[in-house]
Design a protein around this motif. Structure first.
Motif, short mmCIF file in Angstrom:
data_model
loop_
_atom_site.label_atom_id
_atom_site.label_comp_id
_atom_site.label_asym_id
_atom_site.label_seq_id
_atom_site.Cartn_x
_atom_site.Cartn_y
_atom_site.Cartn_z
N GLU A 148 0.86 -1.29 0.16
CA GLU A 148 -0.19 0.01 -0.07
C GLU A 148 0.81 1.26 -0.01
N GLY A 149 2.08 1.00 -0.14
CA GLY A 149 2.92 2.09 -0.48
C GLY A 149 3.80 2.84 0.82
N HIS A 150 3.61 2.17 2.03
CA HIS A 150 4.05 2.56 3.14
C HIS A 150 5.51 1.98 3.42
N THR A 151 6.55 2.80 4.14
CA THR A 151 7.83 2.53 4.44
C THR A 151 7.76 1.55 5.72
N ILE A 152 8.73 0.34 5.52
CA ILE A 152 9.03 -0.45 6.60
C ILE A 152 10.21 -0.31 7.19
#
Length: 254
Positions: free
Chosen positions: A115-119
């Motif tokens: 979903e385009g979030h940074t980990i």
């Protein structure tokens, strides 16, 4: 490093004090006070990541935008709710995940990533005992979390947030060896102990300023409940929420 400078100053002051107070009855008392001051400085340096005492951490961005970060997940109950809220508002956040929780939440971590979030890396075991680990043991724990993340999203994280914001010289050596950046915050929501949504909302919104990095936990229902209101506050006041790597101008993955 600030700690080295502090130790040098401490030694210099002790030597000077010993020279001028060598025959004074106040010498021992003065040295005791200096030792206590040094102890307090070290404790504060360990406990407050914003001091950058042992580890140089990025605690705020240089731009006018702000970023949302979420720690301690993924949580199968609350993380999906956070993701739904962020998706509805087209906001990209950063999730600092705990390695030992990934085995049972692989699909959820992949969903966060897709979903385009940074980990980011939040250690594998997430315990205060990490501060007692040797540098090698600490490196192994951080690397173990990075490997677990990489196996799922096929990217190795470069951003690390120390559990509880506690830092030591061992963290500095470990992160330097692993070529990772320490990420702090300038707004700590304390949502893990918050009981009142209205009070939590006020606590966070009154501190928001240019470049703010806000620390949330995607493990708390109260965070899920207050998040839409904080987003609305930002929209009303013309505050743009951007991904953390964009805010601090750095790469998220190796």
């Amino acid at each position: 490093m600030k700690h080295n400078i502090t130790l040098i100053l401490f030694v210099v002051v002790v030597i000077i004090s010993s020279y001028f107070l060598v025959e004074s009855p106040y010498l021992i008392g003065t040295i005791v006070i200096l030792v206590l001051v040094l102890f307090v400085v070290i404790v504060l340096g360990v406990s407050f990541i914003q001091f950058n005492y042992f580890v140089k951490s990025i605690n705020k961005g240089d731009n006018k935008e702000i970023s949302f970060t979420f720690d301690d997940g993924p949580n199968p109950e609350t993380t999906p709710q956070v993701l739904a809220i962020l998706a509805c508002e087209n906001i990209k956040a950063t999730f600092f995940v705990i390695g030992h929780q990934l085995e049972e939440n692989k699909a959820l971590l992949l969903k966060i990533h897709n979903e385009g979030h940074t980990i980011g890396n939040h250690s594998y075991c997430h315990t205060k005992k990490l501060t007692l680990f040797s540098t090698i043991h600490l490196m192994n724990d951080i690397e173990k979390c990075s490997v677990a993340i990489e196996k799922i999203i096929h990217h190795k994280p470069l951003l690390f947030r120390p559990p509880f914001g506690i830092t030591t010289p061992r963290y500095q050596r470990a992160l330097k060896h692993l070529d990772m950046k320490s990420i702090g915050w300038n707004i700590r929501s304390f949502d893990t102990i918050a009981k009142n949504k209205k009070a939590l909302y006020k606590k966070i919104t009154r501190k928001i300023s240019d470049g703010s990095i806000i620390l949330f936990h995607d493990t708390q229902q109260i965070t899920v409940d207050v998040l839409p209101e904080i987003i609305q506050f930002c929209k009303t006041n013309g505050i743009t929420i951007v991904p953390l790597p964009e805010l601090i101008n750095t790469r998220a993955y190796a």
